[in-house]
Design a protein around this motif. Sequence first.
Motif, PDB file in Angstrom:
ATOM      1  N   ASN A   1      -5.852   3.269  -1.907  1.00  0.00           N
ATOM      2  CA  ASN A   1      -4.585   2.316  -2.077  1.00  0.00           C
ATOM      3  C   ASN A   1      -3.878   2.116  -0.675  1.00  0.00           C
ATOM      4  O   ASN A   1      -2.719   2.537  -0.577  1.00  0.00           O
ATOM      5  CB  ASN A   1      -3.609   2.841  -3.170  1.00  0.00           C
TER       6      ASN A   1
ATOM      7  N   TYR B   1       0.877  -1.195   0.034  1.00  0.00           N
ATOM      8  CA  TYR B   1      -0.123  -0.028  -0.045  1.00  0.00           C
ATOM      9  C   TYR B   1       1.013   1.237   0.023  1.00  0.00           C
ATOM     10  O   TYR B   1       1.645   1.384   0.965  1.00  0.00           O
ATOM     11  CB  TYR B   1      -1.064   0.032   1.439  1.00  0.00           C
TER      12      TYR B   1
ATOM     13  N   SER C   1     -10.354   1.398   1.224  1.00  0.00           N
ATOM     14  CA  SER C   1      -9.090   0.886   1.074  1.00  0.00           C
ATOM     15  C   SER C   1      -8.169   0.970  -0.554  1.00  0.00           C
ATOM     16  O   SER C   1      -7.475   1.040  -0.720  1.00  0.00           O
ATOM     17  CB  SER C   1      -8.820  -0.322   1.826  1.00  0.00           C
ATOM     18  N   ALA C   2      -9.409   0.263  -1.129  1.00  0.00           N
ATOM     19  CA  ALA C   2      -9.277  -0.051  -2.676  1.00  0.00           C
ATOM     20  C   ALA C   2      -9.049   1.206  -3.341  1.00  0.00           C
ATOM     21  O   ALA C   2      -8.250   1.527  -4.415  1.00  0.00           O
ATOM     22  CB  ALA C   2     -10.302  -0.968  -3.389  1.00  0.00           C
TER      23      ALA C   2
ATOM     24  N   ARG D   1      -2.622   6.809  -2.818  1.00  0.00           N
ATOM     25  CA  ARG D   1      -3.110   7.167  -4.090  1.00  0.00           C
ATOM     26  C   ARG D   1      -3.593   8.463  -4.128  1.00  0.00           C
ATOM     27  O   ARG D   1      -4.307   9.043  -3.164  1.00  0.00           O
ATOM     28  CB  ARG D   1      -3.962   6.216  -4.708  1.00  0.00           C
TER      29      ARG D   1
END
Length: 208
Positions: A131, A60, A127-128, A63
Amino acid sequence: MDVSRRRLLLAALPALVQPPPDASEYINRVRSCLVAVVMPPLNPVLDIRHRLFSNDSNIYSGRNVFQIFSANRYNFYNLTGETPETLIDMLQIVNLRNNSRHKLSPVNRILLFVIWIRCYPTLMTLSAIFNVCTAYVHVEIRIMIRTFYAAFSHYITWPTIDQWLSKRGDWDKLYPAVGAIDGTSHEILRPMNVPHTHTQPKACFFTI
């Protein structure tokens, strides 16, 4: 050859030199022994991240979602209820410090929190998108709740007792009510094919 593989190979030798009557069983046992020697099984106590990414646990990196979402102002507003400019103004009021401990910049930390308030997505979804791991999202939300309360709580002014009492009577069906949360005073009829077809109000009233 290390000691563990040597022991595993020695344990497999009887199966290799004494084939069972069933040829298919013999082939499966030989294949399993060879695979175990060439590629040992994973440690069963490892979590899914280490199983998928071996020893690379730092997957991680964060982003810059603010830069990506700012390109579409309409979607940005739908997700946050703000424009990129007003979110930057919010950053000036909150005054977050940026340091190496945070994988996200201050504006992206605020964006994460505002999206959570506006849309209430799951921690895995955030989270996705950003990132970062779910634990990071959880900690950020807890920090930002305290930070936003300290920065904006003085903008909220609650009515006085007399002002609350003056609101009585706005709902004819429940005279003592002075307000409602996420509801309406009108009754909602359930579909006829649902058990217990009696009417039920959707409002949640509070009184003094």
